[in-house]
Write an enzyme that holds these catalytic residues in place. Structure first.
Site, PDB file in Angstrom:
ATOM      1  N   HIS A 163       6.769 -26.816   3.155  1.00 20.57           N
ATOM      2  CA  HIS A 163       5.940 -27.907   2.627  1.00 20.57           C
ATOM      3  C   HIS A 163       4.839 -27.364   1.732  1.00 20.57           C
ATOM      4  CE1 HIS A 163       8.047 -30.650   5.322  1.00 20.57           C
ATOM      5  NE2 HIS A 163       8.046 -29.629   6.153  1.00 20.57           N
ATOM      6  N   GLU A 202       0.849  -1.199   0.000  1.00 20.35           N
ATOM      7  CA  GLU A 202       0.000   0.000   0.000  1.00 20.35           C
ATOM      8  C   GLU A 202       0.886   1.252   0.000  1.00 20.35           C
ATOM      9  OE1 GLU A 202      -4.208   0.155   1.789  1.00 20.35           O
ATOM     10  OE2 GLU A 202      -3.056   1.327   3.227  1.00 20.35           O
TER      11      GLU A 202
END
Ligand code: F6P
Length: 516
Positions: free
Chosen positions: A375, A344
């Site tokens: 993972h 932003e």
């Protein structure tokens, strides 16, 4: 001057881009010392970034050519750095110790900051007192979105006790499921609803606040409900009109940007749930980093160096994304906090003078807590077709749980950074080949204390500022979010039965489908 330094920087980065990071260690015996800096309890290791000493020197020359130090002094001096909104950006005043002398556009503000801080502290003590004048408050429902949510949510997740005496829950999404989940199991008689909105007009927040107020009123009646409502805002009249008693409205000024506001009254819910001591330590850690940013030479300045490392990847080597991987469950919300802070702030394409920028600005940031992320998306970091730099963040000493597990966690963080950089050639089995040479930063905290968290957060705030200075953009406005808000208002009016407006065919079809 700026463009010469920019061209020299790009050339240096491209030259470094042809070298492997591991080889840079062999060529430069002092590399670790030059690229590793400690301050405010944070150890920042940038030696696994793809720059040589010459690359770093070119990056520092760029920072000098862009007058980073003068821009920093204007920021701390309370000058109007947010030009499009005509405001300073003085969040540092909120965490400065008592007796500071910050000025916003020439007007003294520190006394006002301290007055609000005193009022917050007194309120924290009132609410935390068992069976005090508000009864026994057991839960706070913090309602806010964007900068009025992500900072406090991250702080609470990082620091909350395993069995909090006062539970703190957050509601941001206008999706009614969000409020329902937060209120589930709570007793209005022991709950404080804290409405946080800089403007006090944000659609999502006002919808949730109105529903939560109704929940309180139904159970407690209008008068009693008032004592269970508090607010933080710059719009004090709107808070009172909403029904918050004047002594439960905590103000801040428009020179506090939403995504920089956790240090203000916006952080009151954390101050109540964690206690004043923890909250003031959070502020003190950020203030320590502020002092470092103001005084350290550029070559030893944490926010400056981190910004330059990110710019080296973003602009010098054309890498548009970055991973933030905190190897700490308690910091798992840091990536989403940084998404707002960086994207932003610096997701802009016009310069301060309103011209199109000639270079790329904010990188897209994503991430999750390690080791979980190993993972999930780490496969792509190791063997995908794009180079995605990583910020690793690790904590040396665990606050809880078996110490052996903390060692496993740290071993994984260190090993991932090593594996990404060193790789492992395997020409015989291409599917097992790791090209390596993936850059990373490594930030090490000794312990996850409120103080260290304050310093870490301020580090990223200032690095975002430094990037904005080098890119010559305004890091403190966010006009890009306005169009969507305006159109949502129009679509809502139509969904609620208003006349059909003019839209593209796809949008009209969606509205028609939902109305049907
Ligand atoms: O929509 C983006 C934004 O304007 C953020 O900058 C801000 O943090 C958020 O909305 C919430 O705004 P407010 O605090 O005024 O409710």
């Amino acid at each position: 001057m700026r463009s010469d330094a920019w061209n020299a920087f790009i050339e240096a980065a491209e030259a470094d881009g042809w070298r492997r990071i591991v080889d840079l260690f062999g060529e430069d015996q002092g590399r670790l010392g030059a690229f590793c800096v400690e301050a405010a309890g944070l150890r920042l290791d940038l030696s696994k970034q793809p720059w040589s000493r010459e690359g770093l020197a070119a990056a520092l020359d760029l920072a000098r050519a862009c007058d980073v130090e003068a821009a920093r002094d204007r920021l701390f001096g309370g000058e109007i750095v947010n030009i499009s909104e005509g405001r300073p950006a003085l969040h540092m005043a909120l965490r400065a110790p008592d007796g500071a002398d910050f000025k916003a556009a020439g007007a003294p503000v520190s006394a006002g900051v301290e007055a609000v801080r005193d009022a917050m502290r007194a309120y924290v003590e009132t609410v935390r007192a068992p069976k005090g004048e508000m009864g026994d408050i057991r839960a706070i429902v913090h309602i806010g979105i964007g900068g009025s949510d992500l900072g406090p949510r991250m702080v609470w997740e990082a620091l909350k006790p395993l069995q909090p005496r006062i539970d703190l829950r957050f509601v941001a999404n206008v999706d009614p499921a969000d409020l329902a989940a937060a209120l589930a199991g709570l007793d209005p008689a022991t709950t404080l609803v804290f409405v946080v909105s800089k403007t006090f007009t944000t659609q999502e927040t006002m919808a949730n606040a109105t529903a939560a107020r109704a929940w309180l009123r139904t159970a407690l009646g209008e008068e009693e409900a008032r004592t269970h409502l508090a607010a933080a805002s710059t719009n004090l009249p709107a808070c009172q009109e909403f029904g918050v008693a004047p002594d439960r409205v905590f103000g801040f000024e428009d020179w506090v940007g939403g995504r920089y506001s956790v240090w203000s009254a916006v952080g009151l819910s954390c101050a109540i749930a964690l206690g004043w001591e923890a909250f003031s330590e959070l502020l003190a850690g950020a203030a320590e980093l502020d002092a470092h940013f103001q005084s350290a030479p550029l070559a030893r300045n944490l926010p400056v160096l981190l910004a330059l490392a990110h710019i080296f990847n973003r602009n010098g080597l054309d890498r548009p994304t970055r991973v933030v991987a905190p190897y700490a469950r308690r910091l798992r919300l840091l990536p989403s906090y940084l998404q707002q802070l960086e994207m932003e702030s610096n997701g802009k394409r016009v310069t301060q003078a309103g011209q199109p920028v000639a270079w790329a600005t904010a990188a897209a940031v994503f991430g999750n807590a390690g080791t979980n992320d190993q993972h999930a998306y780490f496969q792509m970091l190791h063997q995908g077709t794009s180079v995605i730099p990583v910020d690793f963040i690790a904590i040396a000493q665990a606050e809880e749980g078996p110490v052996e597990q903390q060692s496993i966690l740290l071993a994984n963080a260190i090993a991932q950074a090593e594996a990404l950089m060193v790789g492992q050639a395997n020409p015989a089995e291409p599917h097992r080949d790791f090209s390596g040479d993936i850059p990373s930063s490594f930030i090490l905290l000794d312990r996850l204390t409120p103080r260290a968290l304050g310093a870490l957060t301020a580090l990223y705030e200032h690095k975002t500022f430094v990037e904005g200075v080098i890119w010559d953009i305004n890091s403190f406005d966010q006009w890009g979010v306005e169009l969507g808000k305006t159109l949502a208002g129009r679509v809502l009016a139509e969904l609620e039965g208003g006349p059909a407006g003019k839209h593209d065919p796809s949008t009209s079809a969606l509205i028609a489908k939902l109305k049907a």
